[in-house]
Design an enzyme around this catalytic site. Structure first.
Site, PDB file in Angstrom:
ATOM      1  N   LEU A  20      -9.494   7.138  19.384  1.00 52.81           N
ATOM      2  CA  LEU A  20      -9.293   5.861  18.690  1.00 52.81           C
ATOM      3  C   LEU A  20      -8.217   5.013  19.365  1.00 52.81           C
ATOM      4  O   LEU A  20      -8.369   3.801  19.535  1.00 52.81           O
ATOM      5  CB  LEU A  20      -8.911   6.123  17.232  1.00 52.81           C
ATOM      6  CG  LEU A  20     -10.041   6.566  16.301  1.00 52.81           C
ATOM      7  CD1 LEU A  20      -9.470   7.071  14.981  1.00 52.81           C
ATOM      8  CD2 LEU A  20     -11.006   5.415  16.038  1.00 52.81           C
ATOM      9  N   ASP A  39       1.428   7.543  25.034  1.00 56.16           N
ATOM     10  CA  ASP A  39       0.813   8.854  24.835  1.00 56.16           C
ATOM     11  C   ASP A  39       1.691   9.910  25.506  1.00 56.16           C
ATOM     12  O   ASP A  39       2.028   9.793  26.691  1.00 56.16           O
ATOM     13  CB  ASP A  39      -0.598   8.908  25.424  1.00 56.16           C
ATOM     14  CG  ASP A  39      -1.432  10.003  24.757  1.00 56.16           C
ATOM     15  OD1 ASP A  39      -2.326   9.674  23.958  1.00 56.16           O
ATOM     16  OD2 ASP A  39      -1.155  11.186  25.037  1.00 56.16           O
ATOM     17  N   SER A  74       7.898  10.532  23.120  1.00 59.18           N
ATOM     18  CA  SER A  74       7.448  11.022  21.818  1.00 59.18           C
ATOM     19  C   SER A  74       7.683   9.950  20.765  1.00 59.18           C
ATOM     20  O   SER A  74       8.665   9.193  20.833  1.00 59.18           O
ATOM     21  CB  SER A  74       8.227  12.287  21.438  1.00 59.18           C
ATOM     22  OG  SER A  74       8.047  12.590  20.066  1.00 59.18           O
ATOM     23  N   SER A 150      -6.151   9.503   6.416  1.00 62.70           N
ATOM     24  CA  SER A 150      -7.438  10.157   6.643  1.00 62.70           C
ATOM     25  C   SER A 150      -8.060  10.531   5.311  1.00 62.70           C
ATOM     26  O   SER A 150      -7.391  10.525   4.264  1.00 62.70           O
ATOM     27  CB  SER A 150      -7.269  11.419   7.493  1.00 62.70           C
ATOM     28  OG  SER A 150      -6.719  12.465   6.705  1.00 62.70           O
ATOM     29  N   LYS A 167      -0.570  12.661   5.766  1.00 62.96           N
ATOM     30  CA  LYS A 167      -1.437  11.486   5.805  1.00 62.96           C
ATOM     31  C   LYS A 167      -1.340  10.652   4.521  1.00 62.96           C
ATOM     32  O   LYS A 167      -1.412   9.421   4.564  1.00 62.96           O
ATOM     33  CB  LYS A 167      -2.890  11.910   6.049  1.00 62.96           C
ATOM     34  CG  LYS A 167      -3.165  12.317   7.497  1.00 62.96           C
ATOM     35  CD  LYS A 167      -2.829  11.194   8.466  1.00 62.96           C
ATOM     36  CE  LYS A 167      -3.297  11.464   9.881  1.00 62.96           C
ATOM     37  NZ  LYS A 167      -2.889  10.378  10.811  1.00 62.96           N
ATOM     38  N   ALA A 195     -14.065   9.089  12.951  1.00 64.53           N
ATOM     39  CA  ALA A 195     -14.599   8.802  14.285  1.00 64.53           C
ATOM     40  C   ALA A 195     -14.506  10.061  15.132  1.00 64.53           C
ATOM     41  O   ALA A 195     -13.710  10.968  14.860  1.00 64.53           O
ATOM     42  CB  ALA A 195     -13.816   7.669  14.948  1.00 64.53           C
ATOM     43  N   ASP A 504      10.952 -20.531 -26.002  1.00 66.60           N
ATOM     44  CA  ASP A 504      10.262 -19.302 -25.612  1.00 66.60           C
ATOM     45  C   ASP A 504      11.314 -18.203 -25.465  1.00 66.60           C
ATOM     46  O   ASP A 504      11.979 -18.082 -24.444  1.00 66.60           O
ATOM     47  CB  ASP A 504       9.513 -19.506 -24.290  1.00 66.60           C
ATOM     48  CG  ASP A 504       8.622 -18.311 -23.947  1.00 66.60           C
ATOM     49  OD1 ASP A 504       8.915 -17.198 -24.421  1.00 66.60           O
ATOM     50  OD2 ASP A 504       7.643 -18.502 -23.206  1.00 66.60           O
ATOM     51  N   HIS A 509      12.318 -12.772 -19.982  1.00 68.94           N
ATOM     52  CA  HIS A 509      12.894 -13.821 -19.146  1.00 68.94           C
ATOM     53  C   HIS A 509      14.422 -13.816 -19.123  1.00 68.94           C
ATOM     54  O   HIS A 509      15.025 -14.685 -18.475  1.00 68.94           O
ATOM     55  CB  HIS A 509      12.391 -15.185 -19.620  1.00 68.94           C
ATOM     56  CG  HIS A 509      10.899 -15.281 -19.706  1.00 68.94           C
ATOM     57  ND1 HIS A 509      10.087 -15.208 -18.602  1.00 68.94           N
ATOM     58  CD2 HIS A 509      10.063 -15.398 -20.782  1.00 68.94           C
ATOM     59  CE1 HIS A 509       8.815 -15.302 -18.981  1.00 68.94           C
ATOM     60  NE2 HIS A 509       8.778 -15.413 -20.293  1.00 68.94           N
ATOM     61  N   ILE A 524      11.943 -12.700 -15.101  1.00 69.89           N
ATOM     62  CA  ILE A 524      11.118 -13.669 -14.380  1.00 69.89           C
ATOM     63  C   ILE A 524      11.147 -15.024 -15.076  1.00 69.89           C
ATOM     64  O   ILE A 524      11.513 -15.141 -16.249  1.00 69.89           O
ATOM     65  CB  ILE A 524       9.660 -13.188 -14.242  1.00 69.89           C
ATOM     66  CG1 ILE A 524       9.011 -13.007 -15.626  1.00 69.89           C
ATOM     67  CG2 ILE A 524       9.603 -11.909 -13.442  1.00 69.89           C
ATOM     68  CD1 ILE A 524       7.530 -12.678 -15.573  1.00 69.89           C
ATOM     69  N   GLY A 527       6.117 -19.098 -17.056  1.00 65.18           N
ATOM     70  CA  GLY A 527       5.034 -19.811 -16.383  1.00 65.18           C
ATOM     71  C   GLY A 527       5.049 -21.297 -16.706  1.00 65.18           C
ATOM     72  O   GLY A 527       4.799 -22.138 -15.839  1.00 65.18           O
TER      73      GLY A 527
END
Length: 731
Positions: A20, A39, A74, A150, A167, A195, A504, A509, A524, A527
């Site tokens: 790959l 490599d 490496s 994987s 992995k 692969a 609100d 908030h 936060i 909105g």
């Protein structure tokens, strides 16, 4: 479609001597990238080393006209790999963490060395290489990183405990890097390729290895690493020309703890079928989604409620159709100028901008209430939904999805208003339910404004209802072109604390511990606060802060904003509709989408401020265009013109309008009325003659010599008017 090229990019591929990695290196080199072919040249178990593999791939790339450099270090020496890229090509743009080895053993036979070597190459190696590149990517505001997981990591595989653990560890690393790198335009994604390679030869039949070519994986990697690709934090399985995206799925589960009772294993046993039932499962995409249910659990335990598998199913007690048309209790809202000023401060207005004073000072001659204040008298209606027959709503699962506001006249700066709310429709979205709530707000018997709240109830879908409604005010995507105007405003650290004073009071908030329970790093912004910022940006850019021109606004709430971040409003003008998209400037995340503001036309009688001096004049349109031009390029005009012009527009022999164009101070200004000082030149002209001159029907000099255009002051300055009206008029 144009080809995806990588000219000017520098790409590091680890483990690129074969399989790959070799395919990735060749593909990047063929498309213009400079490639570091890394490599170590060891065997499949991590032993030995050789330069032959990397050198061979470099020769292939160069033979095809590409640029490449071999590296034999490496991956545990990540700094050396990145330094090689910097020394050879001056930068690092893309890191493909592909290097790997195998030491397969059944779990009981796995030695410490088997475990440690796998983790040193796969997980620690990817960490070392990526960390070495990280600061360089941050400084250049670009980076693309690929982690290689994987199927063994995702699903497990016999004899690969060490490999599987490493992995899946790479996936966790990638997900966190995607979050931390987002604001620097560093994207990190994970692939799980299948692969033919020396690693898969140990677990696949030879004929299958031969048919699963590495070239069927490389195109996905190249797309994920291209600057045009905005995918981030994703996991893909890929092989044999097929690509699939993976996500997490979670059952609705069951709360088995009750107030003042011990939680027992017997309770878990008895609820096991519900715990494991994936009917109407949720799909959490981030830690906020993950923790959302826990917030609800904490609320429900106190009331002895349980989270049912599907609390709004047709088999349950709720019948949403019964709710449509139901009215909520009438609401009364009394306010003074203090409330309107507090709201203006809450959506970012400041005395630093003199044009904001009309919204902040009750003694201002044009003291006004911001149009979006119209949501304030109506917002408490959302809390009343839980009392509507037919709706069994848990308010901790309520999300404000969309908002529409329409004004029928400018809002008074004080008074007592009455709001009447009705459930307009209920929609079944599968994973949740949408309630359309209509609220009409009156001053006495006069209708002032109309709100449509679109609220989403998480986990309340699946009751068999309709999915769409003709009653819903639709969002509209912006035009496919760069925005016509952009305004950026930084919110203050106290923005949410200030906005909440308009009514609100949600602790999300203000309270850090409550925000943390919802999965947020800090409280936060509301909105509707972002909504107010965006609306006033449009009002400033296209209506000169004239509140009487505001007709309506529609937005969809997308992502949260943290106080202190900058809101960037992008605007596209299409007639009297201004399409808007609001983003967090620091991250690029969209906050408001599909949004727009509709304005009254400047010629509407509804837009005259106070008692009109006379009927609307044709010349008003020209001066409105001059105002827009000054707003866009006023500072440049001041440098070129350096003068103050006065205009007296007459009708039937009397002066009916006065204008002042100040191109001597600041960024320039145009206002209706006399100049408080002394103008450099003043023009007197009838409205119809003015328009004839502007449209080129009468030559300005002939108008002057015939007495139709009168000039007082420095007549030579009249020549500079062309600079003001260039491209818009012929005067």
């Amino acid at each position: 479609m144009k080809s995806l090229m990588f000219d000017g990019r520098v790409v590091l591929v680890t483990g690129a001597g074969g399989g790959l990695g070799r395919e990735y290196a060749l593909a990047f080199g063929e498309r213009g990238a400079a490639v570091i072919v890394n490599d170590l040249g060891g065997d499949i178990k991590g032993g030995g080393r050789s330069s032959a593999a990397a050198d061979g791939v470099v020769e292939e790339i160069r033979a095809r006209g590409g640029k490449a450099l071999a590296n034999y270090d490496s991956v545990e020496d990540g700094e050396k790999l990145i330094q090689a890229a910097l020394d050879a090509f001056g930068r690092i743009d893309v890191v493909i963490n592909n290097a790997g080895i195998l030491r397969d053993r059944s779990f009981g036979r796995t030695s410490d060395l088997d475990w440690d070597l796998i983790h040193r190459v796969h997980l620690r190696g990817a960490f070392q290489v990526t960390r070495a590149a990280w600061e360089h990517m941050k400084k250049q505001k670009f980076g693309r990183i690929i982690m290689t997981s994987s199927a063994a990591g995702i699903y497990g595989n016999f004899g690969q405990a060490n490999y599987s653990a490493a992995k899946l560890g790479l996936l966790g690393l990638a997900n966190t890097l995607a979050i931390e790198g987002q604001k620097y335009n560093i994207h990190c994604n994970t692939i799980a390729p299948t692969a033919g390679s020396r690693l898969t030869q140990t677990v696949m039949p030879p004929d299958l290895v031969e048919s699963l070519k590495a070239e069927y994986v490389a195109p996905l990697v190249l797309w994920l690493c291209h600057g045009d690709c905005q995918e981030n934090g994703a996991l893909f399985e890929v092989g044999a020309g097929w690509i699939g995206k993976l996500r997490w799925e979670r059952s609705l589960g069951r709360t088995v703890r009750h107030n003042n009772h011990n939680m027992t294993p017997e309770a878990v046993r008895d609820a096991w079928n519900e715990i494991c039932d994936f009917t109407d499962a949720t799909k959490p995409a981030n830690i906020q989604d993950s923790l959302q249910t826990l917030v609800e659990v904490l609320s429900r335990v106190d009331t002895e409620d349980r989270i049912k598998v599907n609390p709004t199913s047709a088999a349950g007690r709720m019948n949403p159709s019964d709710a449509v048309g139901r009215s909520l209790a009438e609401m009364s809202f009394t306010y003074t100028h203090m409330n309107t000023i507090l709201y203006a401060l809450g959506v970012g207005m400041s005395t630093k901008d003199p044009h904001h004073l009309k919204f902040l000072y009750e003694g201002h001659e044009d003291f006004s209430c911001l149009p979006t204040f119209g949501v304030i008298p109506a917002q408490s209606s959302m809390m009343g939904l839980s009392s509507v027959p037919g709706l069994d709503i848990n308010l901790t699962r309520l999300l404000h999805g969309e908002q529409h506001l329409e004004l029928f006249k400018p809002l008074p700066t004080s008074g007592t208003l009455t709001s009447k709310a009705t459930v307009a429709d209920v929609l079944d979205k599968g994973s949740g339910m949408i309630v359309l709530l209509e609220v009409h707000t009156y001053s006495g018997h006069e209708l002032l404004c109309y709100n449509q709240f679109s609220v989403f109830i998480v986990g309340a879908g699946g009751f068999g209802g309709k999915r769409t409604s003709e009653k819903a005010v639709a969002t509209v995507p912006p035009p496919n072109r760069p925005p016509d105007a952009v305004i950026v405003d930084q919110t203050s650290k106290d923005q949410a604390a200030l906005y909440r004073l308009s009514g609100d009071w949600n602790p999300l908030h203000i309270d850090p511990s409550f925000a943390a329970m919802g999965g947020f790093k800090s409280p936060i912004l509301h909105g509707l606060c972002s909504f107010g910022f965006a609306a006033r940006h449009v009002l400033k850019q296209y209506a000169d802060n004239d509140v009487s021109r505001f007709k309506s606004i529609k937005v969809r709430f997308v992502k949260p904003v943290y106080p202190g971040q900058s809101l960037q409003t992008e605007m596209w003008k299409e007639g009297n509709r201004i399409h808007i998209q609001c983003k967090v400037k620091e991250t690029g995340g969209v906050v408001l989408s599909g949004a727009y503001v509709d304005l009254h036309a400047v010629t509407d009688s509804s837009v005259s401020r106070g008692p009109p001096e006379t009927d609307e004049l044709q010349s008003d349109l020209v001066f409105a265009e001059i105002r827009r031009r000054i707003r866009d390029v006023g500072a440049e005009l001041v440098k070129k013109v350096n003068a103050v012009f006065g205009w007296e527009i007459t009708k039937d022999g009397s002066t009916v309008r006065q204008w002042t164009i100040d191109l001597k101070s600041g960024g320039g200004d145009l206002h209706r009325g006399e100049y408080k000082g002394k103008t450099d030149v003043t023009f007197t002209v009838a409205d119809d003659v003015f328009m004839d001159v502007v449209q080129g029907k009468i030559d300005p000099q002939k108008a002057f010599f015939s007495g139709k255009l009168k000039v007082r002051g420095n007549i030579m300055l009249s020549q500079k008017l062309e600079v003001i009206l260039k491209d818009y008029a012929k005067l």
